[in-house]
Design a protein around this motif. Structure first.
Motif, mmCIF file in Angstrom:
data_model
loop_
_atom_site.group_PDB
_atom_site.id
_atom_site.type_symbol
_atom_site.label_atom_id
_atom_site.label_comp_id
_atom_site.label_asym_id
_atom_site.label_seq_id
_atom_site.Cartn_x
_atom_site.Cartn_y
_atom_site.Cartn_z
ATOM 1 N N LEU A 116 94.852 7.822 54.758
ATOM 2 C CA LEU A 116 95.686 6.735 54.629
ATOM 3 C C LEU A 116 96.767 6.604 55.893
ATOM 4 O O LEU A 116 97.606 5.482 55.943
ATOM 5 C CB LEU A 116 96.644 6.927 53.386
ATOM 6 N N HIS A 117 96.604 7.602 56.872
ATOM 7 C CA HIS A 117 97.802 7.693 57.851
ATOM 8 C C HIS A 117 97.945 6.450 58.643
ATOM 9 O O HIS A 117 99.077 6.163 59.013
ATOM 10 C CB HIS A 117 97.483 8.677 58.689
ATOM 11 N N ASP A 118 96.724 5.637 58.787
ATOM 12 C CA ASP A 118 96.879 4.623 59.793
ATOM 13 C C ASP A 118 96.885 3.047 59.053
ATOM 14 O O ASP A 118 96.476 2.138 59.705
ATOM 15 C CB ASP A 118 95.746 4.706 60.862
ATOM 16 N N ILE A 119 97.115 3.472 57.778
ATOM 17 C CA ILE A 119 97.201 1.992 57.070
ATOM 18 C C ILE A 119 97.687 0.805 57.429
ATOM 19 O O ILE A 119 97.428 -0.349 57.606
ATOM 20 C CB ILE A 119 97.481 2.217 55.556
ATOM 21 N N GLY A 120 98.894 1.252 58.270
ATOM 22 C CA GLY A 120 99.866 0.313 58.755
ATOM 23 C C GLY A 120 98.866 -0.566 59.959
ATOM 24 O O GLY A 120 99.487 -1.823 60.355
ATOM 25 N N LYS A 121 98.171 -0.121 60.460
ATOM 26 C CA LYS A 121 97.152 -0.624 61.656
ATOM 27 C C LYS A 121 96.572 -2.081 60.819
ATOM 28 O O LYS A 121 96.536 -2.920 61.795
ATOM 29 C CB LYS A 121 96.350 0.109 62.353
ATOM 30 N N LEU A 122 96.387 -1.941 59.601
ATOM 31 C CA LEU A 122 95.693 -3.114 59.304
ATOM 32 C C LEU A 122 96.587 -4.199 59.077
ATOM 33 O O LEU A 122 96.273 -5.478 58.672
ATOM 34 C CB LEU A 122 95.239 -2.757 57.470
ATOM 35 N N ASN A 171 104.827 -0.010 65.781
ATOM 36 C CA ASN A 171 105.397 -0.107 64.607
ATOM 37 C C ASN A 171 104.666 0.197 63.272
ATOM 38 O O ASN A 171 105.124 0.214 62.022
ATOM 39 C CB ASN A 171 106.215 -1.584 64.254
ATOM 40 N N HIS A 172 103.312 0.520 63.603
ATOM 41 C CA HIS A 172 102.377 0.846 62.490
ATOM 42 C C HIS A 172 102.710 2.102 61.584
ATOM 43 O O HIS A 172 102.511 1.772 60.378
ATOM 44 C CB HIS A 172 100.999 0.677 63.126
ATOM 45 N N PRO A 173 103.183 2.861 62.340
ATOM 46 C CA PRO A 173 103.597 4.173 61.099
ATOM 47 C C PRO A 173 104.541 3.277 60.211
ATOM 48 O O PRO A 173 104.748 3.675 58.986
ATOM 49 C CB PRO A 173 104.234 5.108 62.080
ATOM 50 N N LEU A 191 105.328 9.754 60.220
ATOM 51 C CA LEU A 191 105.714 10.527 61.336
ATOM 52 C C LEU A 191 104.483 11.197 62.125
ATOM 53 O O LEU A 191 104.988 11.995 63.025
ATOM 54 C CB LEU A 191 106.551 11.835 60.668
ATOM 55 N N HIS A 192 103.149 10.544 62.143
ATOM 56 C CA HIS A 192 101.961 11.269 62.622
ATOM 57 C C HIS A 192 102.339 10.886 64.387
ATOM 58 O O HIS A 192 101.475 11.427 64.843
ATOM 59 C CB HIS A 192 100.593 10.812 62.153
ATOM 60 N N HIS A 193 103.055 10.008 64.776
ATOM 61 C CA HIS A 193 103.061 9.742 66.436
ATOM 62 C C HIS A 193 104.239 10.389 66.712
ATOM 63 O O HIS A 193 104.819 9.910 67.909
ATOM 64 C CB HIS A 193 103.060 8.273 66.393
ATOM 65 N N GLU A 194 105.216 11.150 65.922
ATOM 66 C CA GLU A 194 106.179 11.760 66.447
ATOM 67 C C GLU A 194 105.866 13.086 67.404
ATOM 68 O O GLU A 194 104.742 13.441 67.281
ATOM 69 C CB GLU A 194 107.335 12.435 65.232
ATOM 70 N N CYS A 202 95.446 16.525 64.914
ATOM 71 C CA CYS A 202 93.976 16.023 64.581
ATOM 72 C C CYS A 202 94.106 14.498 64.749
ATOM 73 O O CYS A 202 93.011 14.270 65.648
ATOM 74 C CB CYS A 202 93.959 16.261 62.895
ATOM 75 N N ASP A 203 95.133 13.969 64.624
ATOM 76 C CA ASP A 203 95.004 12.350 64.999
ATOM 77 C C ASP A 203 94.774 12.290 66.675
ATOM 78 O O ASP A 203 93.896 11.659 67.105
ATOM 79 C CB ASP A 203 96.265 11.850 64.798
ATOM 80 N N VAL A 204 95.450 13.026 67.280
ATOM 81 C CA VAL A 204 95.422 12.926 69.018
ATOM 82 C C VAL A 204 94.159 13.357 69.217
ATOM 83 O O VAL A 204 93.589 12.867 70.256
ATOM 84 C CB VAL A 204 96.577 13.635 69.539
HETATM 85 FE FE FE2 Z 1 98.566 5.870 64.021
#
Ligand code: FE2
Length: 309
Positions: A176-182, A205-207, A230-233, A259-261
């Motif tokens: 679910l972490h990138d759901i904001g991208k949708l 702003n997606h997070p 917070l995954h882009h902090e 993991c994301d990066v």
């Molecule tokens: Fe992301």
């Protein structure tokens, strides 16, 4: 490799990944069935099926597992099977996330099961899963990325000896972490050229956008919301959207960032050559101001120990 069998086919010597009880009364996972008490406990559950790992225990026909002691080239048939499984998982995730964006109800049991199935693929075929998720079509980028991050997060969580419940929740968080991208217009999200400042702002702003969406589902554990937001902090406060520093970034959040990066760096993208796993790990290790080095080292050891086939 995971195989689902009817509950009454369980035997001593089989390695149970999970017992899927509708009422969740059997929490034990990932164990070798050794005793009559193990069998009785499984048979007494409300589950109809059990997931067994035939690399670690007997298969449904009682055959011994094949030891993965030597590294050899990945079997093309196995690669294709993993590719199919990953692609189906990504499609299912697309449907689930689409429902959430449309304001539909949250199927936590379904998401947990999908995360668990995905974790099985990643623990069983890590190197193949890494290879097949590197290459993504434009349409499936976010979903394939999310499944890959989810898979790696579960591997890392287990390596850090987190309990199975926490590991399962982190698997869902990865999905679910990138759901904001949708919520970003696709012409911005997939724009091939340079982004304008306004477009960059929308993407960054997606997070926060994802967090606001997930917050409307109170049944989601708070760590899922934290990871989404917070995954882009970065540890030194230079990340986004809040610019939090290390003391405010929890272990699960740091785990998700690494993991994301890693997934982004090793992905095939039209504008860059994909990095090898070693290059990506070295790059992150050289930037302790951004990434938790312990997580980077642990991810490296998880991937180094992974079976090749
Ligand atoms: Fe992301």
């Amino acid at each position: 490799m995971l195989v689902k069998i009817a509950k009454d086919r369980i035997r001593k010597g089989m390695y149970v990944e999970s017992v899927a009880c509708p009422s969740r009364e059997f929490a034990r996972r990932r164990f070798l069935v050794k005793t009559d008490a193990d069998l009785t406990a499984i048979l007494a559950t409300s589950a109809t099926e059990v997931s067994i790992n035939i690399r670690l225990g007997l298969d449904p026909d009682g055959r011994q597992p094949q030891a993965a002691t030597t590294r050899r080239a990945a079997d093309p048939v196995r690669v294709e099977a993993v590719r199919q499984e990953v692609s189906q998982s990504a499609k299912a995730l697309k449907a689930s996330l689409g429902d959430l964006v449309a304001g539909g109800s949250l199927d936590m049991t379904g998401l947990s099961q999908a995360a668990e199935d995905n974790a099985g693929i990643w623990s069983d075929s890590t190197v193949i899963a890494l290879e097949v998720t590197r290459l993504k079509s434009k349409d499936e980028t976010t979903y394939m990325h999310s499944m890959a991050v989810s898979g790696m997060m579960t591997l890392l969580a287990r390596s850090l000896e987190m309990d199975e419940e926490t590991t399962g929740i982190l698997g869902v968080a990865g999905m679910l972490h990138d759901i904001g991208k949708l919520l970003i217009p696709s012409e911005i999200l997939t724009k091939p050229g340079k982004l304008t400042e306004a477009e960059r702002h929308v993407i960054r702003n997606h997070p926060e956008a994802g967090y606001r969406l997930l917050k409307t589902y109170p049944e989601l554990p708070s760590v899922v919301l934290d990871i989404c937001r917070l995954h882009h902090e970065a540890l030194d406060g230079s990340g986004y959207p809040l610019g939090l520093k290390q003391n405010d970034l929890s272990v699960p959040v740091r785990l998700s960032t690494v993991c994301d990066v890693f997934e982004a760096l090793t992905s095939v993208r039209p504008y860059k050559r994909p990095w090898s796993s070693t290059q990506a790990l070295d790059w992150m290790f050289a930037r302790p101001q951004f990434f938790d080095r312990k997580m980077v080292i642990r991810l490296g050891s998880v991937l180094a120990d992974a079976p090749l086939h």
